[in-house]
Design an enzyme around this catalytic site. Structure first.
Site, PDB file in Angstrom:
ATOM      1  N   ARG A  39       0.782  -1.241   0.000  1.00  0.00           N
ATOM      2  CA  ARG A  39       0.000   0.000   0.000  1.00  0.00           C
ATOM      3  C   ARG A  39       0.809   1.284   0.000  1.00  0.00           C
ATOM      4  O   ARG A  39       0.271   2.342  -0.262  1.00  0.00           O
ATOM      5  CB  ARG A  39      -0.940   0.004   1.213  1.00  0.00           C
ATOM      6  CG  ARG A  39      -1.903  -1.147   1.128  1.00  0.00           C
ATOM      7  CD  ARG A  39      -2.954  -1.140   2.185  1.00  0.00           C
ATOM      8  NE  ARG A  39      -3.513  -2.480   2.312  1.00  0.00           N
ATOM      9  CZ  ARG A  39      -4.233  -2.902   3.316  1.00  0.00           C
ATOM     10  NH1 ARG A  39      -4.521  -2.087   4.303  1.00  0.00           N
ATOM     11  NH2 ARG A  39      -4.688  -4.133   3.346  1.00  0.00           N
ATOM     12  N   GLY A  98      -2.018 -11.966 -16.704  1.00  0.00           N
ATOM     13  CA  GLY A  98      -3.437 -12.235 -16.464  1.00  0.00           C
ATOM     14  C   GLY A  98      -3.925 -13.440 -17.252  1.00  0.00           C
ATOM     15  O   GLY A  98      -3.151 -14.316 -17.608  1.00  0.00           O
ATOM     16  N   GLU A 114       0.415 -19.661 -22.331  1.00  0.00           N
ATOM     17  CA  GLU A 114       0.548 -20.278 -21.000  1.00  0.00           C
ATOM     18  C   GLU A 114      -0.689 -21.135 -20.702  1.00  0.00           C
ATOM     19  O   GLU A 114      -0.558 -22.305 -20.375  1.00  0.00           O
ATOM     20  CB  GLU A 114       0.710 -19.172 -19.937  1.00  0.00           C
ATOM     21  CG  GLU A 114       0.835 -19.680 -18.508  1.00  0.00           C
ATOM     22  CD  GLU A 114       0.851 -18.541 -17.473  1.00  0.00           C
ATOM     23  OE1 GLU A 114       0.447 -17.415 -17.809  1.00  0.00           O
ATOM     24  OE2 GLU A 114       1.271 -18.811 -16.328  1.00  0.00           O
TER      25      GLU A 114
END
Ligand code: HPA
Ligand code: ZN
Length: 357
Positions: free
Chosen positions: A92, A194, A224
């Site tokens: 963060r 992703g 992938e």
């Protein structure tokens, strides 16, 4: 999760075997090979212990070690992506990014890694955390500079977009890379990670051309979780280096093109086995790629999530896929050649590599 014949328990057995001396020599050879990591996600280097520490910084009810461990449990590729997201959510502040970058650098230097090109998931920061990336990046840079001066390790950044968030989100990631590059030449390139099953490469074509025109180098996770069409797609939009390329083996024509053009492939064996993208070690194409003359490199991808590191990947190549020490030297050499380092530094490292006994 998949169980491996080359688990740490198996490695211990080697110690009582006459080959022990060979094995120790071999470990030392791998350790001292000057080598580069070209497929490594910063967020995927965060261990459960560091996650607990980060949570103690931020959360009124901090994560318990058992909860942190539980976040690292997944059974398939989709579960892995959720674990990756959970880790990123604990990053963060600039100090958090500095901490994890420094710890990553220390672990890399311990393994004889002299250079790393590290993906940072800027796409997740924008899409899920809805905050500015630049202040966080300054923390990464502080640790990068320290790694260079104290550990002799160079690091370049690749800003990674999440393909299934779509091209509009990717544009924010790539344009931030282009904006930062003049002031921070360590921002070397862009990529898409992703879920390929949801979005191929084609929708990113214009953005890739724009990034190239801004002086950024182009990578893409490809082939992938889907077939060779994912790899053709990445080549067609101009990707210079491909992450995984696991399914190229299914397409002889593609194999020919990859060999002829010597397209560097960022191979991640443990990753493919642990996400279930490759079901059995004997089915992994790494050795067939090498024998067919493809330009392959070994990489750890997300070492904390896959319980592996770069040294383990080299050992795995040797012990389970029959790579000799000279082959490993060639793979290390490939990792330097396929990097985005300037030619002078490549030559300097390659000389050291060739003279290693
Ligand atoms: N593939 C896709 N997405 C990812 C990966 C990966 O290897 N690592 C982190 N996000
Ligand atoms: Zn990856």
């Amino acid at each position: 999760m998949h169980r491996f014949p080359w688990s740490r328990a198996a490695a211990v057995c080697v110690l009582s075997h006459p080959l022990v001396l060979w094995s120790v020599d071999s470990n030392s050879f791998i350790r001292h090979l000057p080598k580069a990591e070209l497929h490594l996600h910063l967020e995927g280097t965060v261990t459960p212990e560091t996650l607990v520490e980060l949570s103690a910084r931020h959360d009124s009810t901090p994560l318990h070690p058992a909860q942190a461990q539980a976040l690292f449990q997944y059974t398939d590729f989709s579960g892995f992506l959720l674990a990756f997201k959970a880790i990123t959510e604990q990053l963060r502040s600039a100090d958090d990014y500095e901490l994890v970058t420094w710890r990553m650098a220390q672990r890399l230097a311990d393994q004889g890694v002299v250079h790393a090109e590290v993906y940072v998931s800027v796409g997740v920061v924008y899409y899920w955390r809805r905050c500015e990336f630049e202040p966080l990046f300054l923390g990464m840079e502080r640790a990068r500079l320290r790694a260079e001066s104290e550990l002799g390790l160079s690091i370049l950044w690749i800003f990674d977009a999440v393909r299934h968030f779509g091209p509009r989100e990717a544009a924010r990631v790539f344009r931030k890379a282009a904006e930062l590059r003049p002031q921070f030449p360590s921002v070397i390139g862009i990529g898409i990670g992703g879920d390929e099953r949801r979005t191929g490469a084609e929708p990113f074509r214009n953005l890739y051309m724009e990034a190239r025109d801004a002086g950024l180098r182009l990578t893409a996770h490809a082939g992938e979780t889907i077939g060779p069409e994912g790899i053709w797609g990445a080549l067609n939009i101009g990707a210079e280096r491909l992450g995984h390329a696991l399914s190229a083996i299914q397409d002889p024509e593609l194999m020919g093109v990859l060999a002829e053009r010597q397209v560097p492939l960022e191979i991640c064996i443990s990753s493919n086995l642990r996400t279930g993208c490759c079901l059995l070690p004997q089915e992994h194409p790494v050795r067939r790629y090498f024998d067919a003359g493809l330009m392959i490199t070994l990489n750890s991808d997300d070492p904390a999530l896959f319980l592996s590191n770069l040294e383990d990947e080299y050992r795995l190549a040797q012990e389970s896929f029959g790579f000799t020490q000279e082959h490993l030297r060639e793979l290390a050499s490939n990792s330097i050649e396929a990097s985005f380092l300037p030619p002078e530094r490549k030559v300097e490292i390659l000389r050291r590599l060739e003279s290693l006994e």
